[in-house]
Design a protein around this motif. Structure first.
Motif, PDB file in Angstrom:
ATOM      1  N   ASP A  37      23.826  36.021  62.399  1.00  0.00           N
ATOM      2  CA  ASP A  37      25.007  36.895  62.253  1.00  0.00           C
ATOM      3  C   ASP A  37      25.569  36.840  60.833  1.00  0.00           C
ATOM      4  O   ASP A  37      26.033  37.826  60.288  1.00  0.00           O
ATOM      5  CB  ASP A  37      26.102  36.557  63.274  1.00  0.00           C
ATOM      6  N   GLU A  96      20.536  44.635  65.500  1.00  0.00           N
ATOM      7  CA  GLU A  96      21.468  45.751  65.691  1.00  0.00           C
ATOM      8  C   GLU A  96      22.112  46.161  64.359  1.00  0.00           C
ATOM      9  O   GLU A  96      22.523  45.274  63.592  1.00  0.00           O
ATOM     10  CB  GLU A  96      22.583  45.318  66.659  1.00  0.00           C
ATOM     11  N   SER A 104      25.106  44.325  62.550  1.00  0.00           N
ATOM     12  CA  SER A 104      25.280  43.005  63.187  1.00  0.00           C
ATOM     13  C   SER A 104      25.243  41.880  62.154  1.00  0.00           C
ATOM     14  O   SER A 104      25.383  40.715  62.483  1.00  0.00           O
ATOM     15  CB  SER A 104      24.146  42.779  64.193  1.00  0.00           C
ATOM     16  N   LYS A 105      25.029  42.234  60.893  1.00  0.00           N
ATOM     17  CA  LYS A 105      24.868  41.195  59.875  1.00  0.00           C
ATOM     18  C   LYS A 105      26.018  41.218  58.893  1.00  0.00           C
ATOM     19  O   LYS A 105      26.471  42.298  58.490  1.00  0.00           O
ATOM     20  CB  LYS A 105      23.614  41.454  59.018  1.00  0.00           C
TER      21      LYS A 105
END
Ligand SMILES: Cc1ncc(Cn2c(C)c(CCOP(=O)(O)OP(=O)(O)O)sc2=O)c(N)n1
Ligand SMILES: Nc1ncnc2c1ncn2[C@@H]1O[C@H](COP(=O)(O)OP(=O)(O)O)[C@@H](O)[C@H]1O
Ligand SMILES: [Mg+2]
Length: 569
Positions: free
Chosen positions: A274, A297, A300-301
């Motif tokens: 993440d 996703e 998502s980062k």
């Protein structure tokens, strides 16, 4: 009257040499010729090591990797026009990879070039070099050589390292000036690559983001290897307990067998993390530009990026916490924060990584154990994996497609800056230049693992390797072609476009120059031959016969190839 003392004189030749020596330069990689042959001879006579190659591209690649290994600019010296052009690919590749080097080329007189009067090897080299490198300078007067060399050195190593072009017209070398004036014109560069301290606010922002992470990941790039901040980088990983993925030339900063290494679980690490800390690694094609399914996703980062180049931030995706500065200073600053207040390693995330890593290693293991003949890439690499495990201070040079992509994951590295490969551009032909400079600069044994096509780009330098009697062991994975050796010409007239002569024996090339040539067909024979070469330190070329049907088109990056959608009538 007392006869006037013959004033002590110096000239361009000697001022160039004195300027390089004053700044700690010890080696020049060159191909002699007009107007720089005597510069090489005089430099050698003054104690510089002058290594002469068979093609300037290889001398340039040697200079580039010397820069990566030593943090001092590698020096490549060439003749004008064609020699200069041959050096340009290496200069551009160095700039792309952030390796500090200086390409010094002789050139024609400005007055003839600017009037286009047809000089020997006439070319406006400065103009041509400029777009391909970080900085480019020309010196016309002997008294300016000191400042010209100093500017080139600082430009090469300060900030984001890169390639610099220094243009020296032929007439400059024979210019004579008063020796005392000459000596005073020289400049010893003070603090050419000063620490670039990150702003405290940037450090605080990065730490806040990292503290909130549930599945943090560190990615170590070749910038982290180049920085030689090895202890700080190791401490960051071990004291935070955050798993890390090393990019190809960052392997060995921590041993690939390290419990926190997520190299063998790369896809899981990139997809499910993440918060990602990029340490001297660009979000370029090698990291899928930070986008797409590689990164899970969308959105998502969150990225923390450590880089000395501020403009690298947001190059591909938004960087939530830019940390601009040199890697040593930035990593130390993060460490200070972590030592003050850190919640400890994310155990369940580590378990996920560990499980995946062990599963992948177990899946690969049987392929590496086969002792078949002809060999496939995996069984041959299994033998070399053991060699490096037993000889961790050997330097591994690696290029090819399957030979490169499979070696990257199979051969574990145990020490920093021991894996030297095609880097950001995926350029073929770096092999022999890198092998020569690795041996010259470090004195360590070099193992060059080459695809048979890749070797062909710089293969003539086996003579250079023999001439300097360097401890280089070349292993050619001979699968008879580019990617493999099975293509055919549908018309039946010619060989397939990607194949080579069947059963070719590259080992005979090395014997032509007094080196050791060995032909091997099994992993056991391969291991024995490499061990013998490493123990002897003799220039050796091992022709490792690989099944021509082994391998895949373009190794692991076949998807980059455009496909024709038109069906042939
Ligand atoms: C200067 C240059 N020319 C051509 C290429 C294209 N290319 C080429 C020609 C490769 C050689 C692959 O064949 P190999 O024998 O070296 O390796 P494998 O047979 O083991 O795949 S890998 C690759 O990307 C390149 N990357 N760089
Ligand atoms: N001493 C240094 N401090 C900080 N960043 C550095 C230093 N030296 C090089 N860099 C940066 O490291 C990055 C290297 O990235 P890259 O070549 O993409 O690595 P990799 O291919 O291993 O991911 C470059 O953006 C460069 O600016
Ligand atoms: Mg091949």
């Amino acid at each position: 009257a007392v006869p006037h003392e013959e004033a002590e004189l110096t000239d361009g030749f000697h001022l160039v040499i004195d300027a390089l020596k004053l700044n700690g330069i010890e080696t020049i990689y060159n191909v002699p010729g007009i107007p720089i042959t005597d510069l090489g001879r005089l430099a050698q006579a003054e104690g510089l090591r002058v290594v002469s190659f068979r093609h300037e591209q290889n001398a340039g690649n040697a200079a580039a990797i010397a820069g990566f290994l030593t943090k001092k600019p590698g020096i490549c010296l060439t003749v004008s026009a064609p020699g200069f052009l041959n050096g340009l690919t290496a200069l551009a590749n160095a700039t792309t990879n952030c390796f500090p080097m200086i390409l010094i080329s002789g050139s024609s007189e400005r007055e003839i070039v600017d009037l286009q009067q047809g000089d020997y090897e006439e070319m406006d080299q400065l103009a041509i070099a400029k777009p391909l490198c970080k900085a480019a300078f020309r010196v016309l007067h002997a008294a300016d050589i000191g400042i010209g060399v100093a500017r080139a050195i600082r430009a090469a190593v300060s900030g984001r390292p890169g390639g610099v072009y220094l243009d020296l017209p032929a007439k400059l070398f024979s210019q004579v000036i008063d020796a005392d004036l000459g000596a005073r014109s020289l400049v010893k560069v003070i603090d050419p690559a000063p620490a670039q301290i990150p702003a405290p606010a940037s450090v605080a922002r990065a730490l806040d983001l990292l503290k909130g992470a549930e599945r943090p990941l560190i990615i170590l790039g070749k910038g982290a290897a180049y920085a030689q901040a090895d202890e700080a980088v190791r401490a960051l990983v071990e004291e935070s307990g955050i798993p890390y993925v090393p990019m190809s030339m960052a392997k060995g900063l921590l041993p690939d067998t390290h419990p926190l290494s997520a190299g063998a679980a790369r896809s899981t690490a990139l997809k499910d993390s993440d918060v990602v800390v990029l340490v001297g690694a660009r979000l370029n094609w090698l990291l899928s530009h930070g986008k797409g399914k590689t990164w899970g996703e969308p959105g998502s980062k969150r990225f923390i990026q450590i880089d000395i180049e501020p403009r690298e931030m947001d190059s591909n995706v938004e960087i939530a916490a830019p940390l601009v500065g040199d890697i040593g200073s930035c990593v130390e600053a993060l460490l200070e924060g972590i030592r003050k207040d850190w919640k400890g390693a994310p155990e369940n995330w580590l378990q996920t990584i560990r499980t995946k890593r062990e599963a992948n290693i177990a899946k690969m293991a049987p392929k590496l154990m086969k002792n078949t003949s002809p060999m496939c890439f995996h069984s041959a690499l299994g033998a070399l994996r053991t060699v490096i495990k037993e000889r961790p201070d050997a330097i591994l040079v690696n290029e090819g497609a399957n030979t490169l992509d499979l070696a990257r994951g199979i051969i574990d590295m145990y020490q920093p800056r021991k894996r030297l490969d095609v880097g950001t551009w995926g350029v073929m032909g770096i092999g022999m230049g890198f092998a020569v400079a690795a041996a010259v600069e470090t004195g360590k044994p070099v193992l060059a693992v080459e695809g048979d096509s890749a070797f062909g780009f710089s293969g003539m330098e086996v003579e250079t390797i023999c001439r300097y009697d360097l401890p280089v062991c070349i292993v050619i994975f001979n699968n008879n072609g580019i990617y493999r050796g099975t293509d055919t010409d549908p018309t039946g007239r010619d060989p397939g476009t990607t194949v080579f002569v069947k059963d070719s024996r590259y080992d005979k090339m090395m014997e032509a120059f007094g080196g050791v040539g060995v032909n091997v067909t099994t992993p056991d024979e391969l291991k024995r031959a490499v061990d013998a070469a490493m123990d002897s330190g003799k220039p050796t070329l091992i022709n490792a016969v690989i099944d021509p049907a082994a391998g895949s088109e373009s190794g692991n990056i076949g998807s980059l190839n455009p496909q024709s959608t038109l069906k042939k009538k």
